[in-house]
Design a protein around this motif. Structure first.
Motif, PDB file in Angstrom:
ATOM      1  N   ALA A 251      62.014 -11.481  37.992  1.00 53.47           N
ATOM      2  CA  ALA A 251      63.560 -10.904  38.227  1.00 53.47           C
ATOM      3  C   ALA A 251      63.196  -9.450  37.793  1.00 53.47           C
ATOM      4  N   ALA A 252      63.386  -8.944  35.781  1.00 53.59           N
ATOM      5  CA  ALA A 252      62.759  -7.530  36.084  1.00 53.59           C
ATOM      6  C   ALA A 252      62.018  -6.550  36.959  1.00 53.59           C
ATOM      7  N   VAL A 253      60.933  -6.856  37.140  1.00 51.43           N
ATOM      8  CA  VAL A 253      60.010  -6.266  38.286  1.00 51.43           C
ATOM      9  C   VAL A 253      60.939  -6.101  39.114  1.00 51.43           C
ATOM     10  N   ALA A 254      61.214  -7.563  39.863  1.00 52.99           N
ATOM     11  CA  ALA A 254      62.053  -7.131  41.814  1.00 52.99           C
ATOM     12  C   ALA A 254      62.699  -5.741  41.251  1.00 52.99           C
ATOM     13  N   PHE A 255      63.813  -6.432  40.023  1.00 55.97           N
ATOM     14  CA  PHE A 255      65.593  -5.274  40.204  1.00 55.97           C
ATOM     15  C   PHE A 255      64.008  -3.615  40.069  1.00 55.97           C
ATOM     16  N   SER A 256      63.464  -3.226  39.268  1.00 55.81           N
ATOM     17  CA  SER A 256      63.470  -2.109  38.988  1.00 55.81           C
ATOM     18  C   SER A 256      62.755  -1.697  40.323  1.00 55.81           C
ATOM     19  N   TYR A 257      62.494  -2.564  41.498  1.00 58.54           N
ATOM     20  CA  TYR A 257      62.451  -1.895  42.478  1.00 58.54           C
ATOM     21  C   TYR A 257      62.778  -2.202  43.776  1.00 58.54           C
ATOM     22  N   LYS A 258      63.905  -2.794  43.266  1.00 58.91           N
ATOM     23  CA  LYS A 258      65.376  -3.293  43.683  1.00 58.91           C
ATOM     24  C   LYS A 258      64.874  -3.961  45.142  1.00 58.91           C
ATOM     25  N   ASP A 259      64.839  -4.977  44.811  1.00 60.12           N
ATOM     26  CA  ASP A 259      63.832  -5.918  45.535  1.00 60.12           C
ATOM     27  C   ASP A 259      64.551  -7.284  44.875  1.00 60.12           C
ATOM     28  N   TYR A 260      66.464  -7.156  45.931  1.00 65.16           N
ATOM     29  CA  TYR A 260      67.289  -7.838  44.933  1.00 65.16           C
ATOM     30  C   TYR A 260      67.067  -9.554  45.880  1.00 65.16           C
ATOM     31  N   GLY A 261      66.615  -9.802  46.383  1.00 65.22           N
ATOM     32  CA  GLY A 261      66.354 -11.147  47.336  1.00 65.22           C
ATOM     33  C   GLY A 261      65.253 -11.771  45.958  1.00 65.22           C
ATOM     34  N   GLN A 262      64.051 -10.886  46.300  1.00 60.36           N
ATOM     35  CA  GLN A 262      62.874 -12.001  44.796  1.00 60.36           C
ATOM     36  C   GLN A 262      63.715 -11.868  43.385  1.00 60.36           C
ATOM     37  N   MET A 263      64.610 -10.893  42.696  1.00 61.15           N
ATOM     38  CA  MET A 263      65.374 -11.043  41.543  1.00 61.15           C
ATOM     39  C   MET A 263      66.302 -11.596  41.561  1.00 61.15           C
ATOM     40  N   SER A 264      66.903 -12.148  42.563  1.00 64.80           N
ATOM     41  CA  SER A 264      67.475 -13.741  43.025  1.00 64.80           C
ATOM     42  C   SER A 264      67.230 -15.257  42.977  1.00 64.80           C
TER      43      SER A 264
ATOM     44  N   ILE B 108      63.793  -4.409  28.758  1.00 62.79           N
ATOM     45  CA  ILE B 108      62.624  -3.926  28.514  1.00 62.79           C
ATOM     46  C   ILE B 108      61.466  -4.119  29.392  1.00 62.79           C
ATOM     47  N   THR B 109      60.815  -4.909  30.007  1.00 58.18           N
ATOM     48  CA  THR B 109      60.147  -5.341  31.340  1.00 58.18           C
ATOM     49  C   THR B 109      60.190  -4.444  32.198  1.00 58.18           C
ATOM     50  N   ALA B 110      62.049  -4.073  32.505  1.00 61.36           N
ATOM     51  CA  ALA B 110      61.989  -3.583  33.707  1.00 61.36           C
ATOM     52  C   ALA B 110      61.463  -2.240  33.740  1.00 61.36           C
ATOM     53  N   GLY B 111      62.105  -1.431  32.497  1.00 58.33           N
ATOM     54  CA  GLY B 111      61.573  -0.828  31.522  1.00 58.33           C
ATOM     55  C   GLY B 111      59.978  -0.110  31.819  1.00 58.33           C
ATOM     56  N   PHE B 112      58.993  -0.934  31.061  1.00 58.89           N
ATOM     57  CA  PHE B 112      57.533  -1.099  31.530  1.00 58.89           C
ATOM     58  C   PHE B 112      57.514  -1.084  32.855  1.00 58.89           C
ATOM     59  N   ALA B 113      57.905  -2.120  33.655  1.00 56.99           N
ATOM     60  CA  ALA B 113      57.388  -1.934  34.579  1.00 56.99           C
ATOM     61  C   ALA B 113      57.476  -0.616  35.713  1.00 56.99           C
ATOM     62  N   TRP B 114      58.484   0.361  35.356  1.00 60.37           N
ATOM     63  CA  TRP B 114      59.169   1.264  35.686  1.00 60.37           C
ATOM     64  C   TRP B 114      58.267   2.105  34.913  1.00 60.37           C
ATOM     65  N   LEU B 115      57.270   2.393  33.818  1.00 58.64           N
ATOM     66  CA  LEU B 115      56.122   2.890  33.069  1.00 58.64           C
ATOM     67  C   LEU B 115      55.390   2.531  33.896  1.00 58.64           C
TER      68      LEU B 115
ATOM     69  N   PHE C 211      51.184  -0.424  38.784  1.00 60.33           N
ATOM     70  CA  PHE C 211      52.088  -0.837  39.744  1.00 60.33           C
ATOM     71  C   PHE C 211      52.521  -0.206  40.376  1.00 60.33           C
ATOM     72  N   THR C 212      52.434  -1.233  41.901  1.00 60.79           N
ATOM     73  CA  THR C 212      52.629  -0.178  43.041  1.00 60.79           C
ATOM     74  C   THR C 212      53.642  -1.260  43.602  1.00 60.79           C
ATOM     75  N   ARG C 213      54.688  -0.903  44.829  1.00 62.56           N
ATOM     76  CA  ARG C 213      55.873  -1.252  45.478  1.00 62.56           C
ATOM     77  C   ARG C 213      54.758  -2.226  46.122  1.00 62.56           C
ATOM     78  N   SER C 214      53.469  -1.797  46.716  1.00 56.84           N
ATOM     79  CA  SER C 214      53.256  -3.234  47.562  1.00 56.84           C
ATOM     80  C   SER C 214      52.938  -4.421  47.081  1.00 56.84           C
ATOM     81  N   MET C 215      52.276  -4.694  45.683  1.00 59.33           N
ATOM     82  CA  MET C 215      52.445  -5.716  45.096  1.00 59.33           C
ATOM     83  C   MET C 215      53.594  -6.802  44.661  1.00 59.33           C
ATOM     84  N   ILE C 216      54.439  -5.965  45.101  1.00 62.04           N
ATOM     85  CA  ILE C 216      55.645  -6.654  44.994  1.00 62.04           C
ATOM     86  C   ILE C 216      55.532  -7.461  46.337  1.00 62.04           C
ATOM     87  N   ASP C 217      55.709  -6.635  47.269  1.00 64.86           N
ATOM     88  CA  ASP C 217      56.042  -6.871  48.727  1.00 64.86           C
ATOM     89  C   ASP C 217      54.487  -7.924  49.391  1.00 64.86           C
ATOM     90  N   GLY C 218      53.655  -7.998  48.623  1.00 59.12           N
ATOM     91  CA  GLY C 218      52.375  -8.773  48.863  1.00 59.12           C
ATOM     92  C   GLY C 218      52.944 -10.418  49.236  1.00 59.12           C
TER      93      GLY C 218
END
Length: 319
Positions: free
Chosen positions: A261-274, A186-193, A200-207
Motif C-alpha cells: 500500500a505504501a509503495v503503491a501510494f508513492s507511485y499514485k497507483d490507488y487501485g493497488q493501494m486500496s 516511512i516506507t513510502a519515503g523509502f520507495a521514493w528514495l 525501484f521503477t514504475r515497471s516493477m509495480i505495474d508488472g
C-alpha cells in the motif's frame, strides 16, 4: 510446573502458608522467615502445577500480596521429584490447556507498547516487504513477515476484550494503528528514495508479479488464513509454546500488505493501494476475531472443567 517466589508481610505469612497447603497441586513449600529486606517480610517458595496456577495467583492477589509484597512466577522446565509428579496428577485438568491470565495480560501489555523498538522492527519489516513486492521475491516477503512484531498488539486487543479491560484495548490499538501508520509513511519515503536511486521503477509495480500479486488482491481465503493463524497464535501464547508464533507470523499478510500500500501510494497507483489496504484489514480482523473467540472458548472450557472437578483436600504427595 510453575515456581512461585513470594515476599509476604510477616503478619500475612501464616495466611499465605495455609492457602498454599490447601491448594491442590502445590508442593515443595519453603518459608524463609524474615529473609526479605525490600520490601520487608518472609520469603515463601513453592512449586505448583500449571493447571492450578491461575487460581492460586488470583487468591494471592486477593490477599493483597502483590501490593504489600511481591509475586514472582517462573516456569520450571525440569523438576525431578515424586512430590511434583503427584501434585501434577492431583491437580485438575491438563497443564497444556491451562491459561495463566495474569501471565497473558502481562505479556500482551509489554508487547502492546508503542515503543521505539516496536516501531523500528515494524518499519524495517515493512521496508523489507517493500523490496520483496517490488522484486516479486517471496523469500523477502517471508522474511518480512517473520520480523514484523504486530501480533503482540493484536493479542493484546484479544486479551483485553476477553478480560474487559478497555485501557489495554486502546493501548493495543494505539500501538497497532500508530505503528502501521508510521511504518507506511516511512516506507513510502523509502520507495521514493529507491526510485530516485534507480533501484525501484514504475515497471516493477505495474508488472504482473506472479509471486506477490496476491498481496493486493484480497479474497475470502485471506480472511480464512488469518482466522486460522489467529487461533494458532493465541494457542501458542496461552500454552507457552511460543515457537509456533514464527509459523503464525509467516502465514498472514499484514506487513506485506502495508508495504505494498505504501509503495503503491508513492507511485499514485490507488487501485493497488486500496486492494492492499483491504488485505491488511482482512488479516487484522481475522486475527482479532479468531484470537478473541479462542480465548473465550478456552476460558469457558476451563471453567466448565473446574466445575466438574470436585474440590479435594491437599494430596498426600503434596505439601
Amino acid at each position: 510446573m510453575l515456581h512461585l517466589r513470594l515476599i509476604v508481610p510477616a503478619d500475612r505469612s501464616g495466611e499465605v502458608v495455609n492457602l498454599l497447603e490447601r491448594t491442590v497441586g502445590a508442593t515443595h513449600l519453603a518459608v524463609l522467615t524474615g529473609a526479605a529486606r525490600s520490601p520487608a517480610g518472609d520469603v515463601v517458595l513453592c512449586d505448583v502445577a500449571r493447571e492450578a496456577g491461575d487460581e492460586l495467583i488470583g487468591e494471592l492477589r486477593r490477599l493483597g500480596i502483590d501490593k504489600g509484597g511481591s509475586i514472582t512466577v517462573e516456569n520450571a522446565d525440569l523438576t525431578l521429584s515424586a512430590h511434583a509428579d503427584q501434585a501434577e496428577e492431583d491437580a485438575p485438568g491438563d497443564g497444556a490447556d491451562a491459561v495463566l491470565w495474569e501471565e497473558l495480560s502481562e505479556a500482551t501489555h509489554e508487547e502492546s507498547t508503542l515503543s521505539v523498538t516496536y516501531l523500528a522492527f515494524l518499519t524495517v519489516a515493512t521496508m523489507l516487504a517493500a523490496c520483496g513486492v517490488m522484486l516479486d521475491n517471496a523469500i523477502l516477503i517471508v522474511g518480512a513477515m517473520a520480523v514484523g512484531p504486530e501480533f503482540g498488539p493484536l493479542a493484546g486487543v484479544c486479551t483485553a476484550l476477553v478480560q474487559r479491560t478497555p485501557r489495554l484495548v486502546w493501548r493495543s490499538l494505539s500501538a497497532l494503528i500508530g505503528g502501521f501508520a508510521v511504518a507506511m509513511v516511512i516506507t513510502a519515503g523509502f520507495a521514493w528514495l529507491m526510485d530516485a536511486a534507480g533501484l525501484f521503477t514504475r515497471s516493477m509495480i505495474d508488472g504482473e508479479r506472479p509471486n506477490t500479486a496476491f498481496i493486493w488482491k484480497p479474497d475470502w481465503m485471506s480472511f480464512v488464513v488469518a482466522f486460522l493463524a489467529g487461533i494458532a497464535g493465541t494457542l501458542s501464547l496461552t500454552s507457552a509454546k511460543s515457537g509456533a508464533l514464527i509459523g503464525v507470523a509467516i502465514s498472514v499478510t499484514t506487513v506485506p500488505a502495508a508495504a505494498n500500500a505504501a509503495v503503491a501510494f508513492s507511485y499514485k497507483d490507488y487501485g493497488q493501494m486500496s486492494g492492499s489496504a483491504g488485505q491488511l484489514l482482512a488479516n487484522l480482523g481475522g486475527i482479532v476475531l479468531a484470537g478473541t473467540l479462542t480465548l473465550l472458548v478456552q476460558k469457558g472450557l476451563w471453567a466448565a472443567h473446574r466445575r466438574r472437578t470436585a474440590p479435594k483436600t491437599a494430596p498426600s504427595g503434596g505439601v
